[in-house]
Design a protein around this motif. Structure first.
Motif, short mmCIF file in Angstrom:
data_model
loop_
_atom_site.label_atom_id
_atom_site.label_comp_id
_atom_site.label_asym_id
_atom_site.label_seq_id
_atom_site.Cartn_x
_atom_site.Cartn_y
_atom_site.Cartn_z
N VAL A 206 1.01 -1.08 0.02
CA VAL A 206 -0.15 0.01 -0.03
C VAL A 206 0.89 1.17 -0.01
CG1 VAL A 206 -1.86 1.22 1.32
CG2 VAL A 206 -1.97 -0.96 1.18
N ALA A 207 1.80 1.25 0.81
CA ALA A 207 3.01 2.44 0.70
C ALA A 207 3.37 2.54 -0.75
CB ALA A 207 4.16 2.18 1.70
N CYS A 208 3.84 1.37 -1.52
CA CYS A 208 4.33 1.55 -2.55
C CYS A 208 3.46 2.12 -3.48
CB CYS A 208 4.73 0.15 -3.16
SG CYS A 208 6.15 -0.46 -2.27
N ALA A 209 2.08 1.67 -3.66
CA ALA A 209 0.83 2.19 -4.13
C ALA A 209 0.72 3.66 -4.24
CB ALA A 209 -0.44 1.42 -3.80
N ILE A 210 0.94 4.09 -2.90
CA ILE A 210 0.75 5.44 -2.67
C ILE A 210 1.95 6.28 -3.22
CG2 ILE A 210 1.15 7.41 -0.88
CD1 ILE A 210 -0.59 5.48 1.26
N VAL A 211 2.97 5.74 -3.15
CA VAL A 211 4.25 6.52 -3.76
C VAL A 211 3.78 6.73 -5.33
CG1 VAL A 211 6.47 6.52 -4.54
CG2 VAL A 211 5.89 6.00 -2.15
N LEU A 212 3.70 5.39 -6.02
CA LEU A 212 3.24 5.50 -7.42
C LEU A 212 1.90 6.31 -7.82
CD1 LEU A 212 3.72 1.80 -8.24
CD2 LEU A 212 5.18 3.67 -8.84
N GLY A 213 1.04 6.42 -7.01
CA GLY A 213 -0.14 7.23 -6.99
C GLY A 213 -0.01 8.58 -7.04
N LEU A 214 0.88 9.25 -6.08
CA LEU A 214 1.46 10.33 -6.07
C LEU A 214 2.18 11.24 -7.33
CD1 LEU A 214 2.80 10.57 -2.53
CD2 LEU A 214 0.74 11.60 -3.10
N GLN A 215 2.89 10.11 -8.06
CA GLN A 215 3.44 10.52 -9.18
C GLN A 215 2.45 10.73 -10.46
OE1 GLN A 215 6.66 11.24 -8.44
NE2 GLN A 215 5.96 10.28 -6.61
N SER A 216 1.58 9.85 -10.19
CA SER A 216 0.27 9.98 -11.18
C SER A 216 -0.20 11.31 -10.91
CB SER A 216 -0.43 9.07 -11.26
OG SER A 216 0.14 7.80 -11.82
N MET A 217 -0.59 11.57 -9.64
CA MET A 217 -1.36 12.77 -9.24
C MET A 217 -0.49 14.10 -9.79
SD MET A 217 -0.79 15.14 -6.71
CE MET A 217 0.03 14.47 -5.21
N VAL A 272 -5.03 11.33 -1.81
CA VAL A 272 -4.31 10.10 -2.46
C VAL A 272 -3.72 9.11 -1.23
CG1 VAL A 272 -2.29 9.08 -3.81
CG2 VAL A 272 -3.46 11.16 -4.63
N ALA A 273 -3.21 9.58 -0.27
CA ALA A 273 -2.68 8.43 0.80
C ALA A 273 -4.03 8.17 1.55
CB ALA A 273 -1.78 9.48 1.44
N GLU A 274 -4.71 8.70 1.71
CA GLU A 274 -6.04 8.23 2.59
C GLU A 274 -6.77 7.35 1.76
OE1 GLU A 274 -6.63 11.89 6.02
OE2 GLU A 274 -8.14 11.49 4.30
N GLY A 275 -7.20 7.77 0.39
CA GLY A 275 -8.06 7.03 -0.54
C GLY A 275 -7.46 5.63 -0.81
N THR A 276 -5.95 5.75 -1.05
CA THR A 276 -5.35 4.46 -1.58
C THR A 276 -5.30 3.44 -0.20
OG1 THR A 276 -3.75 5.59 -2.84
CG2 THR A 276 -3.32 3.44 -2.36
N ALA A 278 -7.47 3.55 2.08
CA ALA A 278 -8.90 3.05 2.54
C ALA A 278 -9.30 1.90 1.55
CB ALA A 278 -9.77 4.19 2.35
N ALA A 279 -8.79 1.96 0.19
CA ALA A 279 -9.26 0.90 -0.79
C ALA A 279 -8.76 -0.51 -0.35
CB ALA A 279 -8.59 1.45 -2.21
N HIS A 280 -7.54 -0.51 0.50
CA HIS A 280 -7.06 -1.87 1.04
C HIS A 280 -7.51 -2.06 2.25
CE1 HIS A 280 -4.51 -0.78 -2.59
NE2 HIS A 280 -4.41 -2.12 -2.70
N ALA A 281 -8.33 -1.37 2.89
CA ALA A 281 -9.11 -1.63 4.16
C ALA A 281 -8.04 -1.30 5.17
CB ALA A 281 -9.28 -3.06 4.40
N MET A 282 -7.24 -0.03 5.00
CA MET A 282 -6.06 0.29 5.78
C MET A 282 -6.51 1.75 6.14
SD MET A 282 -2.91 -1.82 4.87
CE MET A 282 -3.06 -3.33 3.69
N THR A 283 -5.49 2.40 6.86
CA THR A 283 -5.75 3.99 6.95
C THR A 283 -4.39 4.53 6.69
OG1 THR A 283 -5.01 3.71 9.57
CG2 THR A 283 -7.44 3.77 8.88
N ALA A 284 -4.24 5.87 6.48
CA ALA A 284 -2.98 6.59 6.33
C ALA A 284 -2.90 7.68 7.18
CB ALA A 284 -3.00 6.85 4.98
N ALA A 285 -1.92 8.18 7.97
CA ALA A 285 -2.04 9.34 8.62
C ALA A 285 -0.92 10.37 8.08
CB ALA A 285 -1.64 9.03 10.07
N VAL A 286 -1.48 11.43 7.64
CA VAL A 286 -0.43 12.46 6.85
C VAL A 286 -0.25 13.62 7.87
CG1 VAL A 286 -0.27 13.90 4.69
CG2 VAL A 286 -1.52 11.72 4.78
N ASP A 287 1.46 13.76 8.05
CA ASP A 287 1.67 14.85 8.87
C ASP A 287 2.63 15.91 7.88
OD1 ASP A 287 2.58 16.26 11.01
OD2 ASP A 287 4.20 14.82 11.46
#
Length: 390
Positions: A206-217, A272-276, A278-287
């Motif tokens: 999921v962390a890897c997917a967030i990094v790739l998602g940020l590049q597309s973003m 992107v972080a929270e949505g990615t 959530a799509a995998h039944a997890m949470t992301a905290a952004v600081d």
């Protein structure tokens, strides 16, 4: 005064200090300013020096010009081999020692001409430019009103050890350098055995997917002509190959070139972080931490600075930058408050294409540009105050 200024630069270079506490550098500046008729104020919470030169021809509402030189070094082990190289684990790898010497020179030049100055000059010797940021606390301590009137315009310069041949000045009106922010993302899953990932919630992919998602973003949510840069400099998770960890962390540096996109990129990273996750039944905290704003050159003030360069050094020694650069600068806090202009000058030793860039342990700066820096800062102050040009 060339030899004296270069000697000061090398003395500071040999004994660098970092961050906000620079007592030895502060004392060297005070010693270099001795004998000048200046009103000196020392920082209460940092080792800054602010000196005010009163113009002899000023009126009650006379203009005030600020000139800035940053004075801190970096936590870098120097490998230049110079006889004046640092040996204390820090290094002036960004050339701030040249900035200090140039600003001292400008103070001496303007002091000689003080009787004809129709306004006041504030000399800003600033620690902490490389972090955690010295300009904002200096402003909080009254920098911009130290002359008794608000500063009308501010100017700064920066040396580089590569990019252009020695002695070439370069800059641009409008956005010059990026805003720089930090972002820390923690993906929270559920640990388990590496042989049975279906019984866990693995935060690593999921962390890897967030990094790739940020590049597309970045490429799909932002205009290419008002760009942002989002770089994952660190990803960390786990302790052993067959253990699924509970968490994974991502450390980002974020650069932007407008206030609007600075606000937008923060919100997009969170989405992107929270949505990615959530799509995998997890949470992301952004600081998210805002650091230095965009450095923007006021067009009128930059024209004064550019014209002084052209008149002092000739058109062959000036290059207009087509685009801003993604480095950042905490002079931006001053530029947010008063019309300001900032320019670069090359102090490159040798071939600019081969030379090590700023921040390298082998970055080298030709101190032949120190008297030029002093001359430009003094001249732009004279012109901006309205005195006859030198």
């Amino acid at each position: 005064m060339k030899d004296d200024l270069i000697a000061l630069r090398r003395e500071i270079h040999a004994d660098p200090e970092i961050a906000l506490d620079l007592p030895r550098t502060q004392q060297r500046i005070l010693t270099a300013l001795q004998g000048l008729d200046l009103e000196v104020t020392l920082g209460r919470h940092l080792s800054s020096v602010v000196a005010v030169l009163r113009g002899g021809a000023r009126s009650e509402n006379a203009p005030v010009v600020l000139l800035r030189g940053d004075m801190d070094a970096l936590p870098v082990d120097e490998r230049t081999g110079h006889p004046f190289a640092s040996t204390n684990g820090a290094m002036h790898a960004c050339g701030h020692d040249l900035h200090v010497a140039g600003l001292v020179g400008a103070a001496r030049i303007l002091h000689e001409r003080r009787a004809e100055l129709p306004g006041d000059v504030v000399f800003m010797f600033q620690p902490g430019e490389e972090g955690p940021g010295g300009a904002a606390p200096m402003i909080d301590e009254g920098l911009l009103d130290v002359a008794g009137r608000r500063v009308d315009a501010a100017f700064a310069l920066h040396v580089t050890s590569a990019q252009h041949p020695v002695g070439v000045w370069f800059g641009r009106p409008g956005p010059l350098m990026a805003a720089a922010d930090k972002c820390f993302i923690t993906v929270r899953g559920k640990g388990g055995h590496g042989s049975a990932p279906h019984t866990a919630l693995d935060p690593v992919p999921v962390a890897c997917a967030i990094v790739l998602g940020l590049q597309s973003m970045v490429t799909r949510r932002f205009d290419a002509f008002d760009p942002v840069v989002v770089t994952a400099g660190k990803i960390a998770a786990g302790t052993k190959e067959n253990i699924i960890p509970d968490t994974a962390t991502i450390d980002l540096t974020v650069r932007s070139f407008s206030a609007a996109h600075r606000d937008k990129v923060q919100q997009e990273i969170i989405r992107v972080a929270e949505g990615t996750a959530a799509a995998h039944a997890m949470t992301a905290a952004v600081d998210y931490h805002r650091e230095y704003p965009v450095t923007v050159n006021d067009e009128a003030e930059y024209a004064v600075l550019r014209d002084a360069v052209l008149d002092l050094f000739g058109a062959e020694r000036y290059v207009e930058m087509p685009f801003p650069e993604a480095g950042s600068e905490d002079f931006s806090f001053v530029a947010e408050q008063v019309p300001s202009a900032y320019i670069f000058v090359s102090a490159c030793v040798g071939d600019p294409a081969e030379a090590a860039d700023n921040h390298s342990p082998i970055a080298d700066f030709d101190d032949v540009v120190v008297p030029d820096a002093a001359a430009l800062l003094a001249e732009v102050a004279v012109r901006r105050l309205g005195a006859p040009a030198g």
